[in-house]
Motif scaffolding. Structure first.
Motif, mmCIF file in Angstrom:
data_model
loop_
_atom_site.group_PDB
_atom_site.id
_atom_site.type_symbol
_atom_site.label_atom_id
_atom_site.label_comp_id
_atom_site.label_asym_id
_atom_site.label_seq_id
_atom_site.Cartn_x
_atom_site.Cartn_y
_atom_site.Cartn_z
ATOM 1 N N SER A 71 45.411 -3.932 30.609
ATOM 2 C CA SER A 71 46.533 -3.063 30.946
ATOM 3 C C SER A 71 46.796 -3.182 32.440
ATOM 4 N N PRO A 72 47.983 -3.701 32.850
ATOM 5 C CA PRO A 72 49.087 -4.102 31.993
ATOM 6 C C PRO A 72 48.714 -5.281 31.094
ATOM 7 N N ALA A 73 49.447 -5.364 30.006
ATOM 8 C CA ALA A 73 49.144 -6.316 28.938
ATOM 9 C C ALA A 73 49.139 -7.758 29.425
ATOM 10 N N ALA A 74 48.112 -8.469 28.997
ATOM 11 C CA ALA A 74 47.999 -9.913 29.199
ATOM 12 C C ALA A 74 47.300 -10.430 27.949
ATOM 13 N N PRO A 75 48.003 -11.179 27.108
ATOM 14 C CA PRO A 75 47.415 -11.609 25.828
ATOM 15 C C PRO A 75 46.374 -12.711 25.989
ATOM 16 N N GLY A 76 45.543 -12.845 24.946
ATOM 17 C CA GLY A 76 44.640 -13.990 24.853
ATOM 18 C C GLY A 76 43.318 -13.859 25.569
ATOM 19 N N TRP A 77 42.919 -12.640 25.904
ATOM 20 C CA TRP A 77 41.632 -12.440 26.582
ATOM 21 C C TRP A 77 40.579 -11.956 25.597
ATOM 22 N N PHE A 78 39.351 -12.417 25.814
ATOM 23 C CA PHE A 78 38.243 -12.105 24.931
ATOM 24 C C PHE A 78 37.044 -11.611 25.734
ATOM 25 N N GLY A 79 36.239 -10.795 25.074
ATOM 26 C CA GLY A 79 34.976 -10.360 25.644
ATOM 27 C C GLY A 79 33.852 -11.159 25.014
ATOM 28 N N VAL A 80 32.854 -11.459 25.808
ATOM 29 C CA VAL A 80 31.675 -12.183 25.339
ATOM 30 C C VAL A 80 30.544 -11.180 25.184
ATOM 31 N N GLY A 81 29.875 -11.253 24.065
ATOM 32 C CA GLY A 81 28.670 -10.463 23.929
ATOM 33 C C GLY A 81 28.620 -9.652 22.661
ATOM 34 N N PRO A 82 27.424 -9.359 22.301
ATOM 35 C CA PRO A 82 26.201 -9.775 22.967
ATOM 36 C C PRO A 82 25.834 -11.236 22.693
ATOM 37 N N VAL A 83 25.031 -11.772 23.600
ATOM 38 C CA VAL A 83 24.419 -13.089 23.435
ATOM 39 C C VAL A 83 22.939 -12.824 23.160
ATOM 40 N N SER A 84 22.449 -13.289 22.040
ATOM 41 C CA SER A 84 21.087 -12.970 21.611
ATOM 42 C C SER A 84 20.299 -14.223 21.265
ATOM 43 N N VAL A 85 19.066 -14.274 21.729
ATOM 44 C CA VAL A 85 18.144 -15.352 21.376
ATOM 45 C C VAL A 85 16.792 -14.699 21.092
ATOM 46 N N LEU A 86 16.146 -15.122 20.004
ATOM 47 C CA LEU A 86 14.823 -14.592 19.690
ATOM 48 C C LEU A 86 13.910 -14.720 20.903
ATOM 49 N N PRO A 87 13.109 -13.697 21.187
ATOM 50 C CA PRO A 87 12.285 -13.709 22.404
ATOM 51 C C PRO A 87 11.443 -14.967 22.588
ATOM 52 N N GLU A 88 10.839 -15.483 21.515
ATOM 53 C CA GLU A 88 9.983 -16.663 21.666
ATOM 54 C C GLU A 88 10.766 -17.944 21.950
ATOM 55 N N HIS A 89 12.098 -17.887 21.876
ATOM 56 C CA HIS A 89 12.929 -19.057 22.156
ATOM 57 C C HIS A 89 13.818 -18.866 23.387
ATOM 58 N N GLN A 90 13.666 -17.732 24.061
ATOM 59 C CA GLN A 90 14.444 -17.506 25.283
ATOM 60 C C GLN A 90 13.955 -18.447 26.373
ATOM 61 N N GLY A 91 14.895 -18.906 27.193
ATOM 62 C CA GLY A 91 14.553 -19.827 28.266
ATOM 63 C C GLY A 91 14.529 -21.284 27.842
ATOM 64 N N CYS A 92 14.927 -21.566 26.612
ATOM 65 C CA CYS A 92 14.924 -22.945 26.087
ATOM 66 C C CYS A 92 16.326 -23.561 26.046
ATOM 67 N N GLY A 93 17.338 -22.851 26.537
ATOM 68 C CA GLY A 93 18.694 -23.389 26.557
ATOM 69 C C GLY A 93 19.552 -23.024 25.357
ATOM 70 N N ILE A 94 19.024 -22.240 24.434
ATOM 71 C CA ILE A 94 19.793 -21.891 23.232
ATOM 72 C C ILE A 94 20.992 -21.019 23.585
ATOM 73 N N GLY A 95 20.789 -20.002 24.427
ATOM 74 C CA GLY A 95 21.895 -19.146 24.850
ATOM 75 C C GLY A 95 22.977 -19.936 25.565
ATOM 76 N N SER A 96 22.575 -20.883 26.383
ATOM 77 C CA SER A 96 23.540 -21.727 27.101
ATOM 78 C C SER A 96 24.351 -22.586 26.138
ATOM 79 N N ARG A 97 23.681 -23.133 25.145
ATOM 80 C CA ARG A 97 24.406 -23.946 24.149
ATOM 81 C C ARG A 97 25.405 -23.097 23.374
ATOM 82 N N LEU A 98 24.993 -21.889 22.987
ATOM 83 C CA LEU A 98 25.911 -20.990 22.282
ATOM 84 C C LEU A 98 27.116 -20.666 23.152
ATOM 85 N N MET A 99 26.878 -20.351 24.422
ATOM 86 C CA MET A 99 27.987 -20.033 25.330
ATOM 87 C C MET A 99 28.940 -21.222 25.478
ATOM 88 N N ARG A 100 28.402 -22.406 25.723
ATOM 89 C CA ARG A 100 29.265 -23.583 25.905
ATOM 90 C C ARG A 100 30.117 -23.853 24.663
#
Length: 168
Positions: A71-100
Protein backbone atom coordinates in the motif's frame (compact mmCIF):
# COMPACT_ATOMS: atom_id res chain seq x y z
CA UNK A 1 23.66 -36.70 -0.91
CA UNK A 2 21.24 -36.66 -3.86
CA UNK A 3 18.58 -34.08 -3.10
CA UNK A 4 15.63 -33.33 -5.34
CA UNK A 5 13.80 -30.00 -5.18
CA UNK A 6 10.19 -30.34 -6.24
CA UNK A 7 6.76 -28.76 -5.70
CA UNK A 8 4.82 -29.83 -2.65
CA UNK A 9 2.29 -32.62 -3.22
CA UNK A 10 -0.90 -33.12 -1.17
CA UNK A 11 0.60 -36.14 0.61
CA UNK A 12 3.51 -33.97 1.87
CA UNK A 13 1.53 -31.76 4.25
CA UNK A 14 2.06 -33.85 7.42
CA UNK A 15 5.79 -34.21 6.78
CA UNK A 16 6.08 -30.46 6.07
CA UNK A 17 4.30 -29.74 9.36
CA UNK A 18 6.71 -31.99 11.27
CA UNK A 19 9.90 -30.80 9.62
CA UNK A 20 8.91 -27.14 10.05
CA UNK A 21 8.13 -27.71 13.74
CA UNK A 22 11.49 -29.44 14.24
CA UNK A 23 13.42 -26.85 12.23
CA UNK A 24 12.26 -24.02 14.48
CA UNK A 25 12.06 -25.91 17.80
CA UNK A 26 15.27 -24.40 19.19
CA UNK A 27 15.44 -21.17 17.16
CA UNK A 28 15.74 -18.20 19.51
CA UNK A 29 13.72 -15.95 17.16
CA UNK A 30 10.84 -18.42 16.76
CA UNK A 31 7.40 -18.15 18.35
CA UNK A 32 6.87 -21.85 17.56
CA UNK A 33 4.08 -21.12 15.08
CA UNK A 34 5.86 -21.58 11.74
CA UNK A 35 4.24 -24.96 11.04
CA UNK A 36 0.80 -23.40 11.64
CA UNK A 37 1.60 -20.55 9.25
CA UNK A 38 2.31 -22.99 6.41
CA UNK A 39 -0.92 -24.87 7.11
CA UNK A 40 -2.98 -21.68 7.27
CA UNK A 41 -1.50 -20.45 3.97
CA UNK A 42 -2.29 -23.81 2.37
CA UNK A 43 -5.84 -23.91 3.79
CA UNK A 44 -6.60 -20.36 2.59
CA UNK A 45 -5.26 -21.03 -0.92
CA UNK A 46 -2.52 -18.42 -0.44
CA UNK A 47 0.45 -20.78 -0.62
CA UNK A 48 1.55 -19.61 -4.07
CA UNK A 49 4.70 -21.69 -4.28
CA UNK A 50 5.65 -24.50 -1.91
CA UNK A 51 8.85 -26.43 -2.57
CA UNK A 52 10.35 -29.39 -0.75
CA UNK A 53 13.84 -30.85 -0.66
CA UNK A 54 13.68 -34.63 -0.74
CA UNK A 55 16.23 -37.41 -0.50
CA UNK A 56 15.20 -41.04 -0.84
CA UNK A 57 11.54 -40.26 -0.20
CA UNK A 58 12.27 -38.29 2.99
CA UNK A 59 11.56 -34.57 3.17
CA UNK A 60 14.55 -32.64 4.50
CA UNK A 61 13.45 -29.07 3.84
CA UNK A 62 10.65 -26.77 2.73
CA UNK A 63 10.14 -23.18 1.61
CA UNK A 64 6.86 -21.27 1.28
CA UNK A 65 6.08 -18.24 -0.89
CA UNK A 66 2.83 -16.30 -0.57
CA UNK A 67 1.50 -13.01 -1.92
CA UNK A 68 1.95 -9.85 0.14
CA UNK A 69 -0.07 -6.66 -0.06
CA UNK A 70 1.64 -3.35 -0.75
CA UNK A 71 0.00 0.00 0.00
CA UNK A 72 -0.03 1.94 -2.22
CA UNK A 73 -0.74 -1.02 -4.45
CA UNK A 74 2.07 -2.64 -6.39
CA UNK A 75 1.19 -6.05 -7.88
CA UNK A 76 3.34 -9.15 -8.07
CA UNK A 77 5.09 -9.11 -4.70
CA UNK A 78 5.57 -12.21 -2.58
CA UNK A 79 6.68 -13.02 0.93
CA UNK A 80 9.22 -15.74 1.60
CA UNK A 81 8.85 -18.00 4.57
CA UNK A 82 9.10 -19.93 6.49
CA UNK A 83 12.21 -21.68 5.20
CA UNK A 84 12.67 -24.94 7.09
CA UNK A 85 15.39 -27.59 7.13
CA UNK A 86 15.56 -30.54 9.52
CA UNK A 87 18.08 -29.70 12.26
CA UNK A 88 20.48 -32.53 11.37
CA UNK A 89 20.67 -31.22 7.79
CA UNK A 90 21.01 -27.50 8.53
CA UNK A 91 24.20 -25.95 7.22
CA UNK A 92 24.41 -28.36 4.26
CA UNK A 93 23.05 -25.96 1.62
CA UNK A 94 19.49 -27.33 1.48
CA UNK A 95 17.88 -24.02 2.49
CA UNK A 96 19.97 -22.20 -0.12
CA UNK A 97 18.92 -24.62 -2.84
CA UNK A 98 15.25 -24.20 -1.89
CA UNK A 99 15.60 -20.40 -1.97
CA UNK A 100 17.36 -20.36 -5.35
CA UNK A 101 14.77 -22.66 -6.94
CA UNK A 102 11.89 -20.68 -5.47
CA UNK A 103 13.22 -17.29 -6.51
CA UNK A 104 13.94 -18.53 -10.03
CA UNK A 105 10.41 -19.90 -10.32
CA UNK A 106 8.90 -16.60 -9.17
CA UNK A 107 11.01 -14.74 -11.74
CA UNK A 108 9.82 -17.16 -14.41
CA UNK A 109 6.23 -16.43 -13.40
CA UNK A 110 6.79 -12.69 -13.79
CA UNK A 111 6.79 -11.68 -10.12
CA UNK A 112 7.89 -8.15 -9.26
CA UNK A 113 9.86 -9.19 -6.19
CA UNK A 114 10.01 -10.75 -2.74
CA UNK A 115 10.19 -9.60 0.85
CA UNK A 116 11.12 -11.45 4.02
CA UNK A 117 12.01 -11.06 7.65
CA UNK A 118 15.30 -12.75 8.38
CA UNK A 119 19.01 -12.63 9.13
CA UNK A 120 20.65 -10.25 6.63
CA UNK A 121 23.91 -12.24 6.42
CA UNK A 122 22.06 -15.33 5.17
CA UNK A 123 19.70 -13.70 2.67
CA UNK A 124 22.22 -11.26 1.14
CA UNK A 125 23.66 -14.19 -0.87
CA UNK A 126 20.40 -14.26 -2.87
CA UNK A 127 20.42 -10.50 -3.54
CA UNK A 128 18.17 -9.39 -0.67
CA UNK A 129 18.88 -5.93 0.74
CA UNK A 130 17.39 -3.79 3.48
CA UNK A 131 13.87 -3.15 2.21
CA UNK A 132 13.65 0.65 2.56
CA UNK A 133 11.64 2.35 1.06
CA UNK A 134 9.38 -0.66 1.71
CA UNK A 135 8.16 -0.75 5.31
CA UNK A 136 6.85 -3.54 7.50
CA UNK A 137 5.39 -1.97 10.65
CA UNK A 138 6.71 -3.24 13.99
CA UNK A 139 9.68 -5.09 12.46
CA UNK A 140 13.22 -3.75 12.95
CA UNK A 141 14.25 -2.40 9.52
CA UNK A 142 17.55 -4.30 9.47
CA UNK A 143 15.64 -7.60 9.41
CA UNK A 144 13.07 -6.61 6.79
CA UNK A 145 14.63 -7.36 3.41
CA UNK A 146 13.57 -7.21 -0.22
CA UNK A 147 14.64 -8.37 -3.65
CA UNK A 148 13.19 -6.60 -6.69
CA UNK A 149 13.01 -8.65 -9.88
CA UNK A 150 11.73 -5.74 -11.96
CA UNK A 151 12.71 -2.11 -11.41
CA UNK A 152 13.47 -0.37 -8.12
CA UNK A 153 11.89 -1.10 -4.76
CA UNK A 154 8.57 0.75 -4.45
CA UNK A 155 7.83 3.08 -1.55
CA UNK A 156 5.03 1.23 0.21
CA UNK A 157 3.86 -0.39 3.40
CA UNK A 158 3.82 -4.20 3.29
CA UNK A 159 1.35 -6.60 4.89
CA UNK A 160 1.88 -10.34 5.02
CA UNK A 161 -1.11 -12.64 4.75
CA UNK A 162 -3.19 -13.02 7.95
CA UNK A 163 -2.00 -16.66 8.01
CA UNK A 164 1.25 -15.34 9.47
CA UNK A 165 -0.65 -14.77 12.72
CA UNK A 166 -1.79 -18.42 12.95
CA UNK A 167 -1.13 -19.99 16.35
CA UNK A 168 -2.68 -23.42 15.91
Amino acid sequence: MTITIRPEEPADSAAIFDLTRLAFATAAHSAGTEQFIVGALRDSGRLSLSLVAEEGGRLLGHVAFSPVTLSPAAPGWFGVGPVSVLPEHQGCGIGSRLMRHGLEELRRRGAAGCVLVGVPAFYARFGFVQAAPLLLPEVPPQYFQALAFQGPLPAASVAFDPAFFATA
